[in-house]
Design a protein around this motif. Structure first.
Motif, short mmCIF file in Angstrom:
data_model
loop_
_atom_site.label_atom_id
_atom_site.label_comp_id
_atom_site.label_asym_id
_atom_site.label_seq_id
_atom_site.Cartn_x
_atom_site.Cartn_y
_atom_site.Cartn_z
N ARG A 1 8.45 28.14 76.24
CA ARG A 1 7.62 26.99 75.91
C ARG A 1 7.78 26.62 74.45
NH1 ARG A 1 2.48 29.71 78.76
NH2 ARG A 1 3.24 31.45 77.58
N GLY A 2 7.83 25.32 74.17
CA GLY A 2 7.86 24.85 72.80
C GLY A 2 9.27 24.65 72.27
N GLU B 1 0.54 16.91 80.68
CA GLU B 1 0.84 17.47 82.01
C GLU B 1 1.71 18.72 81.88
OE1 GLU B 1 1.01 13.66 85.00
OE2 GLU B 1 2.83 14.24 83.95
N LEU B 2 2.69 18.66 81.00
CA LEU B 2 3.59 19.80 80.80
C LEU B 2 2.83 20.98 80.22
CD1 LEU B 2 6.56 20.28 81.35
CD2 LEU B 2 7.07 19.55 79.03
N GLY B 3 1.92 20.73 79.30
CA GLY B 3 1.10 21.79 78.72
C GLY B 3 0.18 22.44 79.73
N LYS C 1 -2.69 26.09 75.51
CA LYS C 1 -3.92 25.48 75.03
C LYS C 1 -3.68 24.07 74.49
CE LYS C 1 -5.97 29.89 73.83
NZ LYS C 1 -6.38 30.79 72.76
N ARG C 2 -2.43 23.79 74.14
CA ARG C 2 -2.08 22.50 73.56
C ARG C 2 -1.01 21.81 74.40
NH1 ARG C 2 -3.42 21.34 68.53
NH2 ARG C 2 -1.47 20.19 68.22
N PRO C 3 -0.87 20.50 74.25
CA PRO C 3 0.23 19.81 74.95
C PRO C 3 1.58 20.37 74.52
CG PRO C 3 -1.35 18.23 74.07
CD PRO C 3 -1.75 19.57 73.54
N VAL D 1 9.93 22.59 77.82
CA VAL D 1 9.85 23.86 78.54
C VAL D 1 11.21 24.15 79.12
CG1 VAL D 1 8.88 24.91 80.63
CG2 VAL D 1 7.41 23.65 79.13
N LEU D 2 11.65 25.40 79.05
CA LEU D 2 12.90 25.82 79.67
C LEU D 2 12.56 26.75 80.82
CD1 LEU D 2 16.04 25.83 79.55
CD2 LEU D 2 15.86 27.91 78.21
#
Length: 130
Positions: free
Chosen positions: A55-56, A106-108, A114-116, A120-121
């Motif tokens: 994520r991120g 939506e992805l978050g 906790k945040r948007p 994402v892999l």
């Protein structure tokens, strides 16, 4: 005192949550259709339980540079675009398919952060689990 029934009708100009208009940045191509978007977000939730998700931006770029394989999901409403503009190029160079979904929120939610989340892999599972 008499109580009359009140009927509430949805006005035609109000949109449902699935029909909301989202900002889409100029480089967001290909954007997933509604049906595909729902499947992608469902797969994201499932792979999260298997711990096969990055994520991120920082974590995804690090994984792509190390040669990770899977599917990269980006948010189409990221502003400024420069934050994720280099990720599709990294994906193409490494042979990793990528797709945009309409919203960071939506992805978050699908990635249970906790945040948007902007990107994402989804890594490939090792066995026949899925």
């Amino acid at each position: 005192i008499s109580h009359s029934k009140i009927s509430i009708k949805k006005s035609p100009n109000k949109m449902d949550a699935d029909q909301e208009e989202f900002y889409v940045n100029p480089i967001a191509e290909p954007v997933a259709t509604d049906k595909l978007r729902k499947k992608i977000l469902k797969l994201t939730r499932k792979l999260l339980q298997e711990k096969l998700i990055k994520r991120g931006v920082k974590e995804v770029v690090k994984a792509l540079r190390k040669g990770a394989k899977g599917v990269c999901i980006l948010a189409a409403d990221v502003s400024p675009v420069d934050v994720i503009s280099h990720i599709p190029i990294l994906c193409e160079n490494n042979g990793v398919p990528y797709m945009y979904v309409r919203s960071r929120m939506e992805l978050g939610v699908a990635a249970q952060t906790k945040r948007p989340t902007s990107v994402v892999l989804l890594s490939e599972p090792s066995g026949e689990d899925l």
